[in-house]
Design an enzyme around this catalytic site. Structure first.
Site, PDB file in Angstrom:
ATOM      1  N   LYS A 151       0.685  -1.425   0.141  1.00 47.50           N
ATOM      2  CA  LYS A 151       0.054  -0.172  -0.067  1.00 47.50           C
ATOM      3  C   LYS A 151       0.891   1.364  -0.030  1.00 47.50           C
ATOM      4  O   LYS A 151       1.835   1.307   0.787  1.00 47.50           O
ATOM      5  CB  LYS A 151      -0.845  -0.010   1.217  1.00 47.50           C
ATOM      6  CG  LYS A 151      -1.961   1.027   1.291  1.00 47.50           C
ATOM      7  CD  LYS A 151      -2.844   0.812   2.610  1.00 47.50           C
ATOM      8  CE  LYS A 151      -3.951   1.845   2.902  1.00 47.50           C
ATOM      9  NZ  LYS A 151      -4.699   1.537   4.040  1.00 47.50           N
ATOM     10  N   SER A 226      -9.429   1.497   3.069  1.00 46.33           N
ATOM     11  CA  SER A 226      -8.623   2.114   2.318  1.00 46.33           C
ATOM     12  C   SER A 226      -7.595   1.426   1.552  1.00 46.33           C
ATOM     13  O   SER A 226      -6.639   2.029   0.794  1.00 46.33           O
ATOM     14  CB  SER A 226      -7.978   3.353   3.253  1.00 46.33           C
ATOM     15  OG  SER A 226      -7.177   2.727   4.009  1.00 46.33           O
ATOM     16  N   SER A 250      -9.648  -0.882   7.389  1.00 42.73           N
ATOM     17  CA  SER A 250      -9.206  -0.671   6.259  1.00 42.73           C
ATOM     18  C   SER A 250      -8.521  -1.844   5.544  1.00 42.73           C
ATOM     19  O   SER A 250      -8.456  -1.678   4.353  1.00 42.73           O
ATOM     20  CB  SER A 250      -8.157   0.506   6.468  1.00 42.73           C
ATOM     21  OG  SER A 250      -8.575   1.744   6.784  1.00 42.73           O
TER      22      SER A 250
END
Length: 563
Positions: A151, A226, A250
């Site tokens: 990420k 996310s 997330s």
């Protein structure tokens, strides 16, 4: 007893009752307001979502043709160590798949493909020389030659690290986050960094730098957030192991929406350093963690073991355990609060089917009705969290909440809506009575105790991840209360895994959370592996040469083409 003392006791009792009554009344008002607000938001959000999706073509991903892309990491690593296949072949296959699918899903922020290929060749050369035994490589470098994606909010040296924020010049990581250092030390090869919403502040994945990431099962739908970039790559066969983060689901929501596996570890088991956003709040690590995400459940223990902080709590991930020795409990709603939407029909049937398959005992943890209140109170009262109103580029004036809000609604802001309104939410929490926050803190401690006593060292709790499968883009804005199904476990500091349990009638993935007490991550992972065995796990997304979806297998239905 003197009359004055009696009067003091009566006054104290009445004050206590008044405080309790005001707590209940304020809570009721806030709940009704928030639920009403979500209804009003839906009047605008749903039409807007449908309008923007008109532009999205109903395309499907290219089919997966390389068999290397469908081998779990634990098996792939063994094949590389024993010279059955080369790391270079594997890395090449994943790079090719990334190039095939990214024009459709838009998940990659920046890659390092050439460097990864060079590292793979060096690994193949070292293995060919026979310097280390197969047993030594398995013990010391269990990820040797395996590609890993990260990420973008997690620092990878030499790659962008701005968590979706707009800067005049790219923000490049000068060093690796500790967890990335460990992955490299254990032999992993970093391929790329993937998309995230600005500062990880949304349960969908879009920003004003990279744009919007799409769900491989239906490009008109979100992969969640996310960690949506990682989830989309994993689900589409373009990644095998991913490093993500989790503060309010997330990692788990994208895992559910994309039909894969995401685990939120016990607090501090994995270092949270080297991530944006961050905070110097002393209890930041109680809520936030860097987290593993995998396409196959059997790979979660391997990846988590390589991520664990040597100075953090010790997890017994190698411990062999049979699910027959695990006690199961479950709930399929948040109790009597009525705050969060009920489950969709397919999810309700699937979760109850899973509970039946594992002989789970239905429980009624009444304090779960406070999930929304305690999670918002705990997270929004933390100080010094990195936001658009704090860290700025050198020479730039700090942003103010009111000015940035006006700029946003006139289309002049560089930020997305959640980043802008986060400052308003923090300010709102400050005006609530401190007595309310203290009372909610006592509920948190009571809930922690209740879970500790219920689950012990051999119990898990099954609970919904989200009330519906992946929705169309932007529709999270009228479902902002539902992530509390996940955020409650960040607030309580419990390890939890999202498990894939099949497809619904629209061929969209369904998921369920498996929760354990702190330090008992191995229970979650053992149940995840058993669910993968029973329900089939990851299903290939629809492709250009397939008819419809991958099938409706799993806990909610039968059949399906499995990965």
């Amino acid at each position: 007893m003197p009359v004055s003392n009696v009067l003091k006791s009566i006054v104290a009792y009445l004050r206590l009752q008044l405080n309790a009554l005001s707590f209940i009344i304020l809570g009721y008002i806030m709940r009704r307001f928030l639920r009403s607000a979500m209804i009003v938001f839906s009047w605008f959000v749903v039409p807007y979502s449908r309008y923007t999706n008109i532009k999205v073509l109903r395309r499907k991903l290219p089919p997966i043709r390389s068999h290397l892309l469908e081998i779990p990491a634990v098996d792939l690593a063994k094949l590389i160590r024993t010279r059955k296949i080369k790391s270079e072949e594997v890395v090449e296959a994943y790079i090719e798949r990334c190039k095939q699918v990214n024009p459709l899903i838009n998940a990659i922020v920046q890659d390092r493909f050439e460097e990864a290929l060079e590292e793979a060749r060096e690994i193949d050369s070292v293995i060919a020389m026979g310097i280390n035994s197969v047993e030594s490589m398995e013990e010391h470098t269990p990820l040797l030659g395996i590609p890993v994606t990260v990420k973008e909010s997690i620092a990878v040296k030499g790659l962008t690290n701005q968590a979706g924020r707009v800067f005049k010049s790219p923000q490049i990581a000068k060093s690796d986050a500790p967890v990335v250092e460990q992955i490299k030390r254990y032999g992993g090869i970093i391929l790329l960094v993937s998309n995230t919403p600005e500062l990880c502040l949304l349960w969908e994945t879009y920003n004003n730098v990279t744009g919007q990431t799409k769900n491989p099962y239906d490009l008109k739908r979100t992969p969640g957030g996310s960690s949506g970039g990682e989830a989309a790559l994993l689900a589409s066969g373009a990644s095998l192991l991913g490093l993500t983060s989790d503060i309010g689901g997330s990692s788990r929501l994208p895992a559910m929406f994309s039909g894969i596996w995401g685990h939120k570890p016990t607090p501090y088991a994995v270092s949270f350093r080297g991530h944006h956003p961050t905070s110097d709040f002393p209890k930041w690590g109680d809520f936030f963690t860097i987290a593993p995400m995998t396409r196959y459940a059997k790979d979660l223990p391997l990846l988590l073991k390589c991520m664990c902080d040597p100075t953090g709590p010790k997890l017994t991930l190698e411990k062999e355990i049979s699910v027959l020795g695990i006690r199961f409990f479950f709930m399929d709603n948040d109790g009597p609060s009525g705050m969060m939407r009920p489950l969709s029909r397919d999810l309700h049937a699937a979760i109850n089917r899973v509970a039946s398959d594992f002989n789970a005992k239905r429980v009624n943890i009444r304090k779960m009705k406070w999930s929304l209140d305690i999670s918002l109170s705990a997270m929004l009262t933390m100080k010094n969290i990195e936001t658009i109103y704090h860290k700025t580029e050198e020479g730039e004036q700090p942003k103010t909440v009111c000015k940035e809000t006006v700029k946003y609604f006139f289309g002049c802001s560089d930020s997305i809506l959640p980043s802008v309104i986060f400052g308003h939410l923090q300010n709102f929490m400050k005006i609530l009575p401190n007595s309310r926050h203290k009372h909610l803190a006592t509920i948190i401690e009571a809930l922690k105790t209740e879970f500790k006593e219920l689950l012990g060292s051999d119990g898990v709790f099954l609970y919904p991840t989200f009330p519906n499968t992946a929705h169309q883009h932007y529709q999270i804005y009228h479902k902002l209360l539902e992530p509390m199904y996940m955020a409650i476990f960040n607030t309580l500091g419990l390890p939890v895994t999202n498990c894939m349990i099949g497809l619904d009638r629209r061929n969209l993935p369904m998921g369920i959370q498996v929760v354990a007490n702190p330090g008992q991550d191995h229970l979650c992972l053992a149940v995840a592996r058993e669910m993968e065995r029973r329900y089939g796990g990851w299903v290939r997304p629809p492709s250009e040469d397939s008819h419809g979806g991958g099938g409706g297998g799993g806990a909610g239905s039968s059949g399906g083409k499995r990965g």
